[in-house]
Design an enzyme around this catalytic site. Structure first.
Site, PDB file in Angstrom:
ATOM      1  N   GLU A   1       0.729  -1.097   0.086  1.00  0.00           N
ATOM      2  CA  GLU A   1      -0.058   0.052  -0.003  1.00  0.00           C
ATOM      3  C   GLU A   1       1.097   1.173  -0.026  1.00  0.00           C
ATOM      4  OE1 GLU A   1      -3.932   1.477   2.416  1.00  0.00           O
ATOM      5  OE2 GLU A   1      -1.967   1.338   3.600  1.00  0.00           O
TER       6      GLU A   1
ATOM      7  N   ARG B   1      12.880   1.791   0.911  1.00  0.00           N
ATOM      8  CA  ARG B   1      11.834   1.279   0.391  1.00  0.00           C
ATOM      9  C   ARG B   1      11.622   2.083  -0.986  1.00  0.00           C
ATOM     10  NH1 ARG B   1       6.516   0.403   3.887  1.00  0.00           N
ATOM     11  NH2 ARG B   1       6.272  -0.688   1.903  1.00  0.00           N
TER      12      ARG B   1
ATOM     13  N   HIS C   1       1.919   5.883  10.183  1.00  0.00           N
ATOM     14  CA  HIS C   1       1.382   6.714   9.140  1.00  0.00           C
ATOM     15  C   HIS C   1      -0.063   7.170   9.741  1.00  0.00           C
ATOM     16  CE1 HIS C   1       3.569   3.655   6.616  1.00  0.00           C
ATOM     17  NE2 HIS C   1       3.992   4.859   6.102  1.00  0.00           N
TER      18      HIS C   1
ATOM     19  N   CYS D   1      -2.208  -2.042   4.853  1.00  0.00           N
ATOM     20  CA  CYS D   1      -0.886  -1.886   4.126  1.00  0.00           C
ATOM     21  C   CYS D   1      -0.617  -3.014   3.526  1.00  0.00           C
ATOM     22  CB  CYS D   1       0.389  -2.032   5.014  1.00  0.00           C
ATOM     23  SG  CYS D   1      -0.063  -1.290   6.726  1.00  0.00           S
TER      24      CYS D   1
HETATM   25  C1  CIR Z   1       7.836   0.132   7.336  1.00  0.00           C
HETATM   26  O1  CIR Z   1       8.236   0.626   8.357  1.00  0.00           O
HETATM   27  O2  CIR Z   1       7.685   0.894   6.146  1.00  0.00           O
HETATM   28  C2  CIR Z   1       7.009  -1.162   7.251  1.00  0.00           C
HETATM   29  N1  CIR Z   1       7.525  -2.124   8.164  1.00  0.00           N
HETATM   30  C3  CIR Z   1       5.640  -1.264   7.643  1.00  0.00           C
HETATM   31  C4  CIR Z   1       4.745  -0.161   6.681  1.00  0.00           C
HETATM   32  C5  CIR Z   1       3.476  -0.170   7.100  1.00  0.00           C
HETATM   33  N2  CIR Z   1       2.623   0.456   6.197  1.00  0.00           N
HETATM   34  C6  CIR Z   1       1.659   1.087   6.410  1.00  0.00           C
HETATM   35  O3  CIR Z   1       1.024   1.207   7.517  1.00  0.00           O
HETATM   36  N3  CIR Z   1       0.893   1.465   5.217  1.00  0.00           N
END
Ligand code: CIR
Length: 257
Positions: free
Chosen positions: A66, A86, A165, A252
């Site tokens: 996501e 990322r 987020h 996500c």
């Molecule tokens: C991060 O820290 O980017 C990932 N471990 C978790 C991302 C979660 N994404 C979201 O809440 N949309």
């Protein structure tokens, strides 16, 4: 809003090496695979046909699809994730989304924006400025949605503890209703919406997702489920414990459209 498809990516074996603030027992890969499979089963139960991408060990967080794009109506906006590890997840998503969307917009440097910071509420978007999404990324997002006739408001969550987020603490479940954690509940941007509160200590439950006639919720938060049922929703619960260890919520794990 009705959805017919979702893009998902099962976690890879190095999933536990992704970004996280959690300091307990590392996430368990086998268990995460089981939970991801159950999650996919529930998406199908909601009527979605799934595009399953292959796990990608170059990017341990890439199961959280996501964050790479924001999809709405016939539009797709490619994000620029705020965690440097990322950033390159977006390249493959561009190729995949090209199969479904004819026009792809994207957030440009120096803008940074994670999809988890974008909450669509009908014709309006709530856009979070967070540790991942900067003001420039939020501003670009607001400008792009405006071009398609949507309004937006920017919500700075940098001072709110415990949420990565905006959507870690906020969900739109249609019908002018939001689900929100207590530290967001009184925001003036939510005037005109009915806000279903999430109890202190159960903040993780706020990241629920309305998909067609169901609201998908994390398992283990009966109070929120009771409130949703009392408001007339049908809930489906899934165990998210391994993804929670990686700071990831329900929304996500898929891109829905
Ligand atoms: C991060 O820290 O980017 C990932 N471990 C978790 C991302 C979660 N994404 C979201 O809440 N949309």
């Amino acid at each position: 809003m009705s959805f017919t498809r979702a893009i998902v990516r099962p976690p890879g074996p190095n999933f536990h090496q992704g970004q996280t603030t959690y300091q307990g027992t590392p996430a368990d890969y086998q268990n995460a695979l089981v939970q991801h499979k159950e999650y996919c089963g529930l998406l199908e139960r909601c009527g979605l046909s799934l595009t399953q991408l292959k796990p990608d060990i170059r990017y341990p967080d890439s199961t959280f699809v996501e964050d790479t794009a924001v999809l709405f109506s016939e539009h797709a906006i490619l994000c620029r994730p705020g965690a440097p590890t990322r950033l390159n997840e977006v390249a493959e998503m561009r190729r995949i989304l090209g199969q479904f969307f004819s026009l792809l917009d994207s957030i440009q440097a120096p803008g940074l924006l994670d999809g988890g910071d974008v909450c669509q509420a009908g014709g309006h978007f709530f856009i979070g400025v967070s540790q991942r999404t900067n003001e420039e990324g939020a501003r670009q997002m607001a400008h792009l949605v405006m071009q398609y006739g949507y309004t937006s408001s920017i919500i700075d969550i940098r001072e709110i503890d415990g949420i990565l987020h905006l959507k870690s603490g906020l969900a739109y479940i249609e019908d002018k209703r939001l689900v929100a954690i207590n530290s967001l509940i009184d925001r003036m941007e939510f005037t005109g919406y009915q806000v279903i509160p999430v109890a202190n200590g159960a903040e993780y439950a706020a990241n629920c997702v309305r998909i067609n006639e169901f609201v998908l919720v994390a398992d283990g938060f009966p109070k929120l489920e009771d409130s949703l049922v009392a408001s007339g929703y049908q809930t489906l619960a899934v165990d998210m414990s391994e993804f929670q260890k990686m700071d990831g919520g329900l929304s996500c794990l898929s891109l829905r459209f």
